[in-house]
Design a protein around this motif. Structure first.
Motif, PDB file in Angstrom:
ATOM      1  N   MET A 111       0.724  -0.982  -0.085  1.00  0.00           N
ATOM      2  CA  MET A 111       0.057  -0.017  -0.034  1.00  0.00           C
ATOM      3  C   MET A 111       0.827   1.234  -0.120  1.00  0.00           C
ATOM      4  O   MET A 111       1.746   1.232   0.734  1.00  0.00           O
ATOM      5  N   THR A 112       0.439   2.308  -0.611  1.00  0.00           N
ATOM      6  CA  THR A 112       1.258   3.476  -0.691  1.00  0.00           C
ATOM      7  C   THR A 112       0.685   4.013   0.502  1.00  0.00           C
ATOM      8  O   THR A 112      -0.365   3.859   1.150  1.00  0.00           O
ATOM      9  N   LYS A 113       1.638   5.090   1.130  1.00  0.00           N
ATOM     10  CA  LYS A 113       1.243   5.700   2.436  1.00  0.00           C
ATOM     11  C   LYS A 113       0.175   6.747   2.018  1.00  0.00           C
ATOM     12  O   LYS A 113       0.228   7.476   1.166  1.00  0.00           O
ATOM     13  N   ARG A 114      -0.586   6.848   3.084  1.00  0.00           N
ATOM     14  CA  ARG A 114      -1.666   7.701   3.246  1.00  0.00           C
ATOM     15  C   ARG A 114      -1.449   8.863   4.044  1.00  0.00           C
ATOM     16  O   ARG A 114      -1.209   8.767   5.385  1.00  0.00           O
ATOM     17  N   SER A 115      -1.695  10.155   3.568  1.00  0.00           N
ATOM     18  CA  SER A 115      -1.701  11.344   4.776  1.00  0.00           C
ATOM     19  C   SER A 115      -3.049  11.195   5.591  1.00  0.00           C
ATOM     20  O   SER A 115      -3.936  10.399   5.287  1.00  0.00           O
ATOM     21  N   TRP A 116      -2.786  11.852   6.887  1.00  0.00           N
ATOM     22  CA  TRP A 116      -3.886  11.791   7.770  1.00  0.00           C
ATOM     23  C   TRP A 116      -5.173  12.511   7.227  1.00  0.00           C
ATOM     24  O   TRP A 116      -6.263  11.957   7.185  1.00  0.00           O
ATOM     25  N   GLY A 117      -4.949  13.119   6.259  1.00  0.00           N
ATOM     26  CA  GLY A 117      -6.006  13.957   5.482  1.00  0.00           C
ATOM     27  C   GLY A 117      -6.911  12.896   4.752  1.00  0.00           C
ATOM     28  O   GLY A 117      -8.035  12.945   4.717  1.00  0.00           O
ATOM     29  N   GLU A 118      -6.032  12.110   4.148  1.00  0.00           N
ATOM     30  CA  GLU A 118      -7.006  11.094   3.566  1.00  0.00           C
ATOM     31  C   GLU A 118      -7.486   9.964   4.346  1.00  0.00           C
ATOM     32  O   GLU A 118      -8.664   9.649   4.224  1.00  0.00           O
ATOM     33  N   HIS A 119      -6.913   9.790   5.461  1.00  0.00           N
ATOM     34  CA  HIS A 119      -7.546   8.870   6.394  1.00  0.00           C
ATOM     35  C   HIS A 119      -8.897   9.587   6.977  1.00  0.00           C
ATOM     36  O   HIS A 119      -9.770   8.844   7.176  1.00  0.00           O
ATOM     37  N   LEU A 120      -8.722  10.801   7.213  1.00  0.00           N
ATOM     38  CA  LEU A 120     -10.009  11.615   7.530  1.00  0.00           C
ATOM     39  C   LEU A 120     -11.013  11.510   6.696  1.00  0.00           C
ATOM     40  O   LEU A 120     -12.369  11.130   6.891  1.00  0.00           O
ATOM     41  N   PHE A 121     -10.662  11.692   5.337  1.00  0.00           N
ATOM     42  CA  PHE A 121     -11.623  11.884   4.403  1.00  0.00           C
ATOM     43  C   PHE A 121     -12.314  10.184   4.076  1.00  0.00           C
ATOM     44  O   PHE A 121     -13.383  10.054   4.105  1.00  0.00           O
ATOM     45  N   ASP A 122     -11.333   9.190   4.211  1.00  0.00           N
ATOM     46  CA  ASP A 122     -12.062   7.760   4.180  1.00  0.00           C
ATOM     47  C   ASP A 122     -12.993   7.548   5.241  1.00  0.00           C
ATOM     48  O   ASP A 122     -13.972   6.995   5.055  1.00  0.00           O
ATOM     49  N   GLY A 123     -12.659   8.004   6.407  1.00  0.00           N
ATOM     50  CA  GLY A 123     -13.556   7.842   7.662  1.00  0.00           C
ATOM     51  C   GLY A 123     -14.805   8.559   7.626  1.00  0.00           C
ATOM     52  O   GLY A 123     -15.745   8.048   7.577  1.00  0.00           O
ATOM     53  N   PHE A 124     -14.854   9.721   6.883  1.00  0.00           N
ATOM     54  CA  PHE A 124     -16.059  10.377   6.671  1.00  0.00           C
ATOM     55  C   PHE A 124     -16.897   9.623   5.432  1.00  0.00           C
ATOM     56  O   PHE A 124     -17.993   9.735   5.776  1.00  0.00           O
ATOM     57  N   ASN A 125     -15.972   9.660   4.812  1.00  0.00           N
ATOM     58  CA  ASN A 125     -16.916   8.863   3.257  1.00  0.00           C
ATOM     59  C   ASN A 125     -17.625   7.751   4.061  1.00  0.00           C
ATOM     60  O   ASN A 125     -18.661   7.384   3.456  1.00  0.00           O
ATOM     61  N   VAL A 126     -16.923   6.690   4.631  1.00  0.00           N
ATOM     62  CA  VAL A 126     -17.527   5.397   5.102  1.00  0.00           C
ATOM     63  C   VAL A 126     -18.714   5.746   5.856  1.00  0.00           C
ATOM     64  O   VAL A 126     -19.892   5.186   5.703  1.00  0.00           O
ATOM     65  N   LEU A 127     -18.472   6.771   6.972  1.00  0.00           N
ATOM     66  CA  LEU A 127     -19.494   7.063   7.800  1.00  0.00           C
ATOM     67  C   LEU A 127     -20.925   7.653   6.924  1.00  0.00           C
ATOM     68  O   LEU A 127     -22.090   7.144   7.156  1.00  0.00           O
ATOM     69  N   PHE A 128     -20.455   8.549   5.970  1.00  0.00           N
ATOM     70  CA  PHE A 128     -21.661   8.866   5.057  1.00  0.00           C
ATOM     71  C   PHE A 128     -22.415   7.820   4.689  1.00  0.00           C
ATOM     72  O   PHE A 128     -23.632   7.953   4.304  1.00  0.00           O
ATOM     73  N   MET A 129     -21.573   6.987   4.028  1.00  0.00           N
ATOM     74  CA  MET A 129     -22.103   5.770   3.302  1.00  0.00           C
ATOM     75  C   MET A 129     -23.221   5.075   4.378  1.00  0.00           C
ATOM     76  O   MET A 129     -24.372   4.557   3.920  1.00  0.00           O
ATOM     77  N   VAL A 130     -22.582   4.752   5.488  1.00  0.00           N
ATOM     78  CA  VAL A 130     -23.524   4.048   6.466  1.00  0.00           C
ATOM     79  C   VAL A 130     -24.715   5.042   6.742  1.00  0.00           C
ATOM     80  O   VAL A 130     -25.630   4.211   6.744  1.00  0.00           O
ATOM     81  N   LEU A 131     -24.461   6.041   6.951  1.00  0.00           N
ATOM     82  CA  LEU A 131     -25.793   6.969   7.223  1.00  0.00           C
ATOM     83  C   LEU A 131     -26.787   6.881   6.006  1.00  0.00           C
ATOM     84  O   LEU A 131     -28.052   6.768   6.175  1.00  0.00           O
ATOM     85  N   LEU A 132     -26.149   7.132   4.746  1.00  0.00           N
ATOM     86  CA  LEU A 132     -27.073   7.019   3.645  1.00  0.00           C
ATOM     87  C   LEU A 132     -28.128   5.571   3.425  1.00  0.00           C
ATOM     88  O   LEU A 132     -29.142   5.759   3.354  1.00  0.00           O
ATOM     89  N   SER A 133     -27.146   4.509   3.713  1.00  0.00           N
ATOM     90  CA  SER A 133     -27.935   3.238   3.869  1.00  0.00           C
ATOM     91  C   SER A 133     -29.013   3.226   4.965  1.00  0.00           C
ATOM     92  O   SER A 133     -30.070   2.635   4.459  1.00  0.00           O
ATOM     93  N   ILE A 134     -28.543   3.751   5.929  1.00  0.00           N
ATOM     94  CA  ILE A 134     -29.571   3.758   7.163  1.00  0.00           C
ATOM     95  C   ILE A 134     -30.712   4.526   6.421  1.00  0.00           C
ATOM     96  O   ILE A 134     -31.820   4.182   6.787  1.00  0.00           O
TER      97      ILE A 134
END
Lengths: 321, 292
Positions: free
Chosen positions: B1-24
């Motif tokens: 895996m290529t290294k990911r910046s903390w900004g990317e981690h934050l984005f991925d986290g929010f993205n997953v959270l958003f998808m979970v909310l959307l599904s609900i």
């Protein structure tokens, strides 16, 4: 094909050309007789159920009376159109139709693109598939059921008001207040169609050459930049085609859904040309007048489509035809 | 895996959270309806908030729904419209798609133009209604089957799929003396089963969900499809007919759960088929997407 071309180029006289055409047509008919046999029911269907009604549109320029029938009813020119343009309803219907369509274009249309972009960024394929499966589902639920649920949830003592009450908000009878209709209509549209709408963009994204992303990574482009410079340009022609198609249906905003959701207290914002044609035509049997209104609608629609296509053709080379 | 910046981690986290909310948000309304339909009616009516489980398991509403003759006839009628309608759709679309996918047919393009034009301009509601009336189809089952015998959009999808069948197979069949009908039904269709599945799904769901044509063309309640009955129950709020025999005080609450039970009964066939067919219809949209 090449044989045919030679014949044509070697025959300047019109008569010979005609013979060549007839020869070609006959040969084609003989070779493909079963294919044409297959086309008979198809063409018959389109003529009967699409082109006969188009011919029947002359009713908009006549004073139709069932006793006389379509052909013998007297011509009245543009009378019904003028009546409509001068009627109290004209401004309201045009405003409602245009606004609902415009809001749909401004909010629902980009929502699907945004969802597709976000889905594309998900790292877990299984999670992505699950989200897709769930968000596509409402597309298959009938509009009657969706509207029924909306009527129930948006009632004064319904689910939405119960949830809003937690935040100290006063209950609102959403579907009885004209100020809320557009919000309800557009947000439920997004809810129902955002997932389904994203499929086509995701499929366009999957056909983007992966080496572009590899090259961008080597150059140190961030994911943000990759989205803007590779993914979005990669799906831009799909976006434009869908935009043109949507504009091609601009005037035919969800008549069926509005019929289910509106009531006389919300006509002010909810009544669109489609629902008006239904009430005047089917319920009041005012056939000529409502056909004129419907024709006015279809013509604007068609002009918008042609315009959108022409603009896109000039500016981006993407076109329907 | 290529290294990911903390900004990317934050984005991925929010993205997953958003998808979970959307599904609900997408799925919860159906969960609510399902649980409420199975709950004690008085509890549902007094409920002020979200429902996370069926309370006091109660099948009374379903009993009343299935005891309602209108729903049963509606169900039966809808099945007739779905089966006959989809069969005709499939036949017509296959014929048209096959004919218009042949490269050597001279009138292919004019016919295609004639069909595609109807996607953007039509006679509209009233002239079509008058045609149906003149054909004597008003108040008959055929009024829901013939006018929707095929869709131009689906024709384009199927034509694209048929054009992808290897020409060599058709040519060898032709050498064996097969005519176009044999080639269509014995070679092209069997090789295009995924698109056939998509067509069955699109057309079938379309017939299952359709109500507008039924509303304008049918008067006889014995011919009503399920969706029209649903409209009466859900939109115009007439659950009264189903509540005869229910004690006076219970009338109001059970009306609410009857609505929910009706929604479930009318939607369950689609929700059950949906997960199995999903891979096919996604494929169908993609085939359509290639052609734009």
């Amino acid at each position: 094909m090449s044989v045919v071309k030679q014949e044509r180029s070697g025959a300047p006289a019109a008569g010979v050309d005609k013979n060549a055409f007839r020869y070609r047509a006959l040969r084609d008919l003989k070779l493909n007789k079963y294919v044409y046999l297959m086309l008979v029911p198809v063409v018959a269907y389109y003529i009967l159920f699409y082109y006969v009604p188009m011919y029947g549109l002359q009713i908009a320029f006549k004073d139709y009376s069932p006793g006389l029938g379509l052909m013998d009813s007297p011509w009245v020119g543009l009378k019904h159109f003028e009546d409509f343009f001068h009627s109290y309803y004209f401004g309201r219907l045009l405003r409602n139709t245009l606004l609902l369509s415009l809001y749909d274009l401004l909010f629902s249309f980009p929502a699907s693109i945004l969802l597709a972009l976000l889905l594309n960024e998900l790292r877990s394929a299984a999670f992505k598939k699950t989200v897709q499966t769930i968000t596509y589902m409402p597309h298959f639920i009938s509009i009657v059921v969706i509207s029924g649920m909306l009527v129930d949830f948006l009632a004064r003592d319904g689910l939405i008001n119960n949830v809003l009450a937690w935040f100290g908000m006063e209950p609102v009878a959403f579907l009885r207040e004209s100020g809320w209709f557009r919000t309800v209509y557009i947000s439920s549209n997004i809810w129902q169609s955002v997932g389904w709408g994203s499929i086509i963009y995701l499929s366009a994204m999957s056909s983007i050459d992966p080496s572009l992303y590899e090259a961008a990574k080597v150059d140190g482009a961030s994911r943000w930049k990759q989205t803007f410079h590779i993914t979005l340009p990669g799906i831009s022609s799909t976006i434009i085609i869908l935009l043109i198609l949507q504009i091609g249906h601009f005037m035919s905003v969800g008549t069926e859904k509005i019929l289910l959701l509106y009531n006389s207290t919300t006509y002010e914002t909810a009544d669109v040309i489609g629902t008006f044609v239904y009430r005047k035509g089917i319920l009041e049997s005012n056939f000529s007048y409502s056909s004129a209104v419907g024709l006015f609608n279809s013509v604007i629609n068609f002009v918008l489509l042609v315009l959108a296509n022409a603009i896109s053709r000039r500016t981006s080379d993407t076109k329907l035809w | 895996m290529t290294k990911r910046s903390w900004g990317e981690h934050l984005f991925d986290g929010f993205n997953v959270l958003f998808m979970v909310l959307l599904s609900i948000v997408t799925i919860y309304p159906f969960v609510y309806v399902l649980f409420a339909s199975l709950s004690d009616p008085t509890w549902v009516v007094q409920m002020r908030g979200l429902i996370w489980f069926p309370k006091g398991l109660n099948f009374e509403a379903y009993k009343l729904v299935f005891a309602n003759p209108a729903i049963l006839t509606g169900y039966g009628n809808t099945l007739i419209y779905v089966v006959l309608g989809t069969a005709l759709n499939l036949l017509m679309t296959s014929l048209g798609a096959y004919a218009l996918s042949r490269q050597t047919v001279m009138w292919k393009n004019p016919v295609m133009f004639m069909i595609v034009f109807t996607m953007f301009f039509t006679g509209g509601l009233i002239p079509t209604y008058l045609l149906i009336e003149n054909l004597g189809l008003l108040d008959s089952r055929m009024a829901l089957i013939l006018p929707t015998a095929m869709s131009a959009y689906n024709l384009i999808i199927m034509r694209t799929a048929f054009a992808g069948v290897p020409v060599s197979l058709e040519e060898s069949a032709k050498l064996d003396g097969a005519n176009d009908f044999t080639i269509l039904f014995r070679v092209v269709l069997p090789l295009s089963m995924p698109v056939v599945a998509v067509m069955i799904l699109f057309y079938g769901v379309g017939h299952w969900n359709s109500w507008f044509n039924a509303m304008i063309y049918l008067r006889d309640r014995e011919l009503y499809p399920l969706q029209l009955i649903l409209r009466e129950i859900l939109i115009t709020n007439s659950t009264d007919s189903m509540m005869t025999g229910v004690g006076g005080g219970d009338k109001m609450p059970i009306g609410e759960t009857i609505k929910y039970a009706t929604i479930i009964v009318a939607t369950i066939p689609i929700l059950c088929l949906y997960p199995f067919l999903q891979k096919y219809f996604v494929k169908g949209v993609m085939i359509g997407a290639i052609k734009g």
